[in-house]
Design a protein around this motif. Structure first.
Motif, PDB file in Angstrom:
ATOM      1  N   ARG A  14      -6.446  -3.611 -12.727  1.00  0.00           N
ATOM      2  CA  ARG A  14      -5.597  -2.419 -12.888  1.00  0.00           C
ATOM      3  C   ARG A  14      -5.548  -1.964 -14.345  1.00  0.00           C
ATOM      4  O   ARG A  14      -5.568  -0.756 -14.627  1.00  0.00           O
ATOM      5  N   PHE A  98      -6.492   2.598  -6.636  1.00  0.00           N
ATOM      6  CA  PHE A  98      -6.230   1.400  -5.842  1.00  0.00           C
ATOM      7  C   PHE A  98      -5.733   1.761  -4.441  1.00  0.00           C
ATOM      8  O   PHE A  98      -5.767   0.915  -3.537  1.00  0.00           O
ATOM      9  N   ARG A 102     -10.080  -0.849  -2.370  1.00  0.00           N
ATOM     10  CA  ARG A 102      -9.468  -2.176  -2.510  1.00  0.00           C
ATOM     11  C   ARG A 102     -10.031  -2.923  -3.715  1.00  0.00           C
ATOM     12  O   ARG A 102      -9.307  -3.658  -4.385  1.00  0.00           O
TER      13      ARG A 102
END
Length: 502
Positions: A14, A98, A102
């Motif tokens: 992330r 996201f 995935r």
């Protein structure tokens, strides 16, 4: 070397995705920040720290500047609002990445970058005041799509409030939300969502739109002026009006496809068609009844014309149709649709092929930098024009002492000779710039001239009513007349720009 190349196909965390979007979004707005050009409405807003957003149905844009400046007005603090909006967009795009993938890679991030890398969005971002609220409206829309919470009441209410917030920042962002809802349908096919989840998805999005619209109507709509929300006249062939508006939008969109851009986007379209075929095969292979397969296939087919119409979307329904580039926010979703389908097709052939999406992104980035240079040329021309006109008025005592000087409005495509070559090679830049006047009356207080106003109620009478008088000032671009205590600025029609060769 292999470790370096693996970076482009490995799964990103992330934080890495956020850093990518932060750098990419900042790079896109860098030319606008460097140009630092007050764009059209910015002139009168900075002059009076003006607001006037609430009466346009954009209450939250007004509250944004109240909170950011700690005042009840809007002093110019550019580029801080744009930097805040860019930072928020980096977070929003990370969330959306996201949501769609995935295990996102660099190519997956490129799929969603067109939500910011929209060539027509450059006009929105050109406004030093309005640019940030418009961008934040897209941020709110994205979070309305990606928000997830285990509690059903929160899951229903928060996205609806976010949608209402987006509408209160800029109503046209509804096109982006509806377009992303269409993409949710395609994503559901790719993820092989079960039929009960399909029904829940469609019902939830519909309820979101209704509830978000109601919240907006209660919170921001009461402040809107009556003329702002005038819709098409149903008694005057509305379908013909909509068809005419669509034709006008197509004329503007086609300006983007010039030179090498035609081949770049043609290749992107071919890849997207291949990806659409792959999704069609997924529908056929579903373990559902024939009726459900047909319904799902029909929904997928309808997403394409829906996203195309949403390029302008709700703007088509207003009586005073605005064909400006800032209303084409839905074009970003059309690009994302092409990128998403292309990614599916390319990834099915080889894991590195989706990196080819970098090519159209670089093409769009080049438009941003070319546009930044055009803004710089326009800023130089506007500054020169301001000092010239200001000097001519200040050097003539009768003009200095005039009770009022009326400035006529003369529109032309030939004012900015310094960007003629760029306009020829990239016609879309002229559409994005949308500055077809020599000077705005709001600019003159910058050089101490405060008795000049734009001629509105006189309906441009100076162009026909005072030509028989001798001008007090006869410049290259304008004449200034003085009759009694009133002055009149009449701009000359500039000559067509000729190509220069050395």
């Amino acid at each position: 070397m292999s470790r370096f190349s693996d970076f482009f196909i490995k799964e990103l965390g992330r934080r890495q995705v956020w850093l990518f979007f932060l750098l990419a979004t900042l790079l896109y707005v860098l030319p606008l920040i460097l140009a630092d050009y007050p764009y059209i409405d910015d002139n009168w807003r900075s002059l009076s720290a003006g607001m006037a957003w609430a009466e346009q149905g954009r209450l939250f844009a007004q509250l944004f500047f109240n909170a950011l400046t700690f005042t009840d007005a809007a002093p110019n603090i550019f580029p801080l609002p744009l930097l805040i909006a860019t930072l928020a967009m980096a977070f929003a795009l990370t969330s959306l990445t996201f949501h769609y993938f995935r295990q996102p890679t660099l190519a997956c991030c490129m799929v969603l970058l067109p939500l910011w890398y929209n060539p027509f969005f450059l006009q929105n971002l050109s406004y030093q005041y309005d640019g940030a609220p418009m961008a934040l409206s897209v941020v709110a829309v994205i979070y309305a799509i990606t928000f997830r919470h285990p509690r059903r009441s929160v899951q229903w209410l928060v996205p609806s409030f976010l949608l209402a917030l987006a509408l209160g920042l800029y109503q046209v962002s509804l096109n982006v939300f509806l377009g992303l809802c269409c993409l949710e349908v395609l994503r559901a096919v790719h993820d092989k969502l079960a039929w009960p989840e399909w029904r829940g998805l469609i019902g939830w999005k519909f309820a979101q739109i209704v509830l978000g619209g109601l919240i907006y109507c209660v919170s921001a709509l009461p402040f809107m002026g009556r003329g702002r929300a005038s819709m098409l006249n149903l008694a005057a062939q509305p379908w013909l009006q909509i068809h005419t508006n669509i034709d006008r939008v197509l004329e503007k969109v086609v300006l983007l496809f010039h030179g090498g851009f035609v081949w770049v986007f043609a290749g992107l379209l071919l890849c997207a068609i291949a990806g659409a075929v792959g999704l069609g095969i997924n529908v056929v292979e579903r373990e559902d009844s024939g009726a459900r397969k047909c319904l799902i296939g029909l929904l997928c087919l309808l997403t394409v014309p829906a996203v195309v119409v949403l390029v302008s979307g709700i703007a088509l329904l207003f009586r005073d149709f605005n064909e400006g580039a800032r209303t084409l926010m839905g074009f970003a979703v059309l690009l994302v649709l092409l990128f998403y389908l292309s990614h599916l097709a390319l990834a099915s052939v080889h894991e590195r092929l989706p990196l080819l999406l970098m090519v159209p992104l670089l093409a769009i980035l080049s438009i941003s930098f070319a546009y930044g240079r055009v803004l710089t040329v326009q800023k130089t021309f506007a500054t020169s024009a301001l000092f010239s006109l200001g000097h001519d008025i200040a050097s003539q005592q009768p003009l200095r002492d005039a009770k009022r000087i009326y400035m006529s409005v003369t529109y032309s495509d030939h004012w900015l000779a310094g960007a003629a070559g760029t306009f020829k090679r990239m016609p879309v830049l002229h559409y994005l710039l949308n500055v077809d006047f020599y000077m705005l009356a709001e600019n003159l207080p910058k050089v101490g001239i405060t008795n000049v106003v734009a001629e509105r109620e006189r309906r441009n009478a100076t162009r026909v009513g005072y030509q028989g008088y001798s001008p007090l000032v006869d410049s290259q671009y304008y004449r200034i007349y003085l009759i009694g205590d009133y002055g009149f600025i009449v701009f000359k029609e500039p000559a067509p720009i000729k190509s220069l060769r050395w």
